[in-house]
Structures are given as C-alpha cells and as structure tokens.
Design a protein around this motif. Sequence first.
Motif, PDB file in Angstrom:
ATOM      1  N   VAL A 175       3.886  -5.544   2.136  1.00  0.00           N
ATOM      2  CA  VAL A 175       2.641  -5.816   1.411  1.00  0.00           C
ATOM      3  C   VAL A 175       2.074  -7.203   1.739  1.00  0.00           C
ATOM      4  CG1 VAL A 175       3.058  -4.255  -0.525  1.00  0.00           C
ATOM      5  CG2 VAL A 175       3.855  -6.625  -0.661  1.00  0.00           C
ATOM      6  N   ASP A 231      -5.048  -2.761   1.610  1.00  0.00           N
ATOM      7  CA  ASP A 231      -4.147  -1.707   1.105  1.00  0.00           C
ATOM      8  C   ASP A 231      -2.975  -2.324   0.353  1.00  0.00           C
ATOM      9  OD1 ASP A 231      -5.643   0.370   2.059  1.00  0.00           O
ATOM     10  OD2 ASP A 231      -4.477   0.651   3.899  1.00  0.00           O
ATOM     11  N   GLY A 232      -2.403  -3.384   0.961  1.00  0.00           N
ATOM     12  CA  GLY A 232      -1.291  -4.086   0.323  1.00  0.00           C
ATOM     13  C   GLY A 232      -1.720  -4.681  -1.013  1.00  0.00           C
ATOM     14  N   TYR A 233      -2.921  -5.271  -1.010  1.00  0.00           N
ATOM     15  CA  TYR A 233      -3.472  -5.879  -2.230  1.00  0.00           C
ATOM     16  C   TYR A 233      -3.668  -4.824  -3.315  1.00  0.00           C
ATOM     17  CZ  TYR A 233      -7.055  -8.086  -5.198  1.00  0.00           C
ATOM     18  OH  TYR A 233      -7.771  -8.573  -6.250  1.00  0.00           O
ATOM     19  N   ARG A 234      -4.277  -3.692  -2.939  1.00  0.00           N
ATOM     20  CA  ARG A 234      -4.531  -2.637  -3.924  1.00  0.00           C
ATOM     21  C   ARG A 234      -3.237  -2.040  -4.479  1.00  0.00           C
ATOM     22  NH1 ARG A 234      -9.459  -1.388  -0.804  1.00  0.00           N
ATOM     23  NH2 ARG A 234      -8.159  -0.475   0.813  1.00  0.00           N
ATOM     24  N   SER A 235      -2.199  -2.006  -3.639  1.00  0.00           N
ATOM     25  CA  SER A 235      -0.970  -1.318  -4.048  1.00  0.00           C
ATOM     26  C   SER A 235      -0.289  -1.987  -5.245  1.00  0.00           C
ATOM     27  CB  SER A 235       0.005  -1.242  -2.870  1.00  0.00           C
ATOM     28  OG  SER A 235       0.585  -2.511  -2.636  1.00  0.00           O
ATOM     29  N   GLU A 255      -8.407  -3.733   6.455  1.00  0.00           N
ATOM     30  CA  GLU A 255      -7.980  -2.621   5.605  1.00  0.00           C
ATOM     31  C   GLU A 255      -6.480  -2.626   5.266  1.00  0.00           C
ATOM     32  OE1 GLU A 255      -9.287  -0.546   3.164  1.00  0.00           O
ATOM     33  OE2 GLU A 255     -10.890  -1.764   3.987  1.00  0.00           O
ATOM     34  N   PRO A 256      -5.575  -2.792   6.277  1.00  0.00           N
ATOM     35  CA  PRO A 256      -4.145  -2.813   5.925  1.00  0.00           C
ATOM     36  C   PRO A 256      -3.817  -3.926   4.924  1.00  0.00           C
ATOM     37  CG  PRO A 256      -4.421  -2.621   8.291  1.00  0.00           C
ATOM     38  CD  PRO A 256      -5.779  -2.898   7.725  1.00  0.00           C
TER      39      PRO A 256
END
Lengths: 134, 252
Positions: free
Chosen positions: B184, B128-132, B124-125
């Motif tokens: 990220v 999260d970086g990818y989605r950001s 998940e973390p």
Amino acid sequence: MAIRSRKSKSDYGSIYRGHEGQWSWILHRITGVAVILFLFAHVVDTAAVGWGPEAYDRITAAYDNPIVRVLELGLVVAVLYHSLNGLKITLIDFFPRLVTRIRGISIAFTAVFVLTLIPTAWIMLGQAWDLARR
Amino acid sequence: MVTAAEVLDSSDQERPTTDTIPLTVRVRRFNPEVSEDSWWDEWTVRCDPLERLVEVLHQIKWHHDGTLSFRRSCAHGICGSDAMLINGRNQLACKVLAQDVSPRVTIEPIRGLSVLKDLIVDMEPFMDGYRSILPYLISDSGEPEKERRQSPEDRHRYDDTTKCILCAACTTSCPVFWGDDGYVGPAAIVNAHRFIFDSRDEAGRERMKILSEKTGVFRCRTTFNCTDACPRGIEVTKAIQEVKRAILFERF
C-alpha cells in the motif's frame, strides 16, 4: 536549443539518493544472502560426520587454508552486521519514539560493529597469516 | 484580455538580466507515440536564483519545447501535483529553488509507477493503496446533535499525519514499493494513521486489519527514504512504526 540524446531502456537514470537507512537495508539483504549461502556449505560439512569422524576431519581440513580463513572473516563481518542491524531494526520497531533519533542510533550501531570487528579481524587475519607461512 | 501566459511573459522581459544564473536542466523524457524508449533532453536557460524549478520547467515548456509534459496545479507546495525525482531525490518542483540546484539539475519521473508521458506517471496504483485503507471518518454511534468534540490532546495525537497532500513523494521513494506494487505504501499508511489515532473514528480496528495483511505495514523495512522525501515534513517512518506497534498491541 535542446540537446537530445537517445538512450535505451536499460538506462535507469540516477541511483536514488536515499536516507542511510536505504544503504543499511541493502547491506542487510546482501549479508543475509551471504550468510544463507554459507549455511548450505555448513550443512554439507556438518553432515559429513554421518560418515564418521575421519570423514568430518577430512572435509573440515579444507578450512585450514589462508584464503578460506580470509573468507571466514567475511562471514563474521556478514553475521555481525546482519545481527547488529537486525537488533537496530527490532529496537525501532518496538519503540517508535526512537525513530526520531535514528541517525544517532545508526552511528552507535556502526561504532559497535567496527569496534567488535577490529580485534576479531586482528585474531582471524593473524591465524590466516600463520597458515600462509607454514 | 490578457492571458496568464502573457502576464508571465512580460514579467520575464522586465526582469533584470544581470542577476540571473544559468541552469542546465536535464529531463528524462518519454512519449509512447514517439518511442518505446525514454530519452534525455537538456536545456540551458537563464533564471532568477530564487525562481522555483516548476517555473523553470514552465519557461522551457512555453519558450523552448511545448511538448514537455508535467503535472502542476497550485505551484505552492499544497496541491501535491509536481512530485519529481530531482537530482536523485523525490521533491516537489515548486519547493526547489534554482540557486539550490544550479548549475545543473536532473529531473526524472517518480519511480515505481508507470510513466504515461515525460514526468507524468499513472497515479492509479497509488490511489488504490490510499482508498484501500478507508481514508474517511467512520462513526456508527449515530449523528451527533452538533459537532463531534475532541480535546486538544486527542487532536494533537494525529496532527502530524493530517498534513499529507498525497503527492506520492514518499511512496515512490520506497524501495519496497518499487519492487512490489501490491504494497500500500507509506502515504496510505500515513492516512490510515490519521484516522486510527483519531478519537472520533470507530473503524481503527478495521483499518489495522487491512494493514496487517501481506501488503500492509509489515512490508516496511524502515529505510527512512519516505521521511526524507516528504515535502510536508511528516515523520512518515514514525507514523508507520506507530501503526505497526498498534497492530501488535492493539493500543490506540
């Protein structure tokens, strides 16, 4: 069939076998901390001049010691490595094309580092030796 | 009805035993239901020299210890599920041959992400970086009548970074990421690069703004571990440096 060995959390397993850039980065950090620690001592000895030239001379006399001279060579090693590696990082930060030639660049910088260090070490260790004999 | 496991079982039996090699597999195990601490398990199996490590792990899971847990899906280096720390380097278990690590191999979960069980980590973390970094095409200049055209040169500009399979081998090889999960990470920057340098995309500036923050590209210390780790051969560090430079000069 399975051989089981239980170990505590403090067992972090193997060291990551990274690129040489990983090691130059670690050395960059270590030398950076070493240089800043010296800087504290340096600020103190330079501030002594506020109490007059005699006070300054008395404090800096502590450097006329073979052990301190050898430590000073360590300082030169740290400053030299940190500054050369810093130049290397700046170079590849500004010219991304050089990234593909990182191995050659690293070898060149290491060569400059070692070649600069040889005469420096010769002179500084010579002085330390002279002090030790006196 | 023959199950996949039975098919693989029978192929195990048919294989001539003369040219197999012994391989000791040491795996760092973790199961929060059993123990708070991780432990090491070791198996010695015989396998074909050309067998891939993911198959050796299958052999262990199916024949020796069914509790061994790891992610895999395509097993052919495309899905990006089985990134592991193999002999101290992040690699895909499906791209490492038994003969290259014989007689002994150490396998650990990838670092910097919390371990859920054995070799399975919480992705998940990483995601999260990818989605950001907004990993999708953004174009506000209206729907085109047909396709969005692009010259071969423009397509070539970001070709390298289209190869990413999101396996997290790069991000979890990064010492900065190990120490700071706010960063990220290389994979997110690679995927930002893929759109920043895409002539059809119009949100490059927005992505560069996100990546110029404290958690963005300037956390990178050019250790090159990511470039070494990428199983797709992406020049990750180069992509990061190009994004850094684009942010500095806004030339893209």
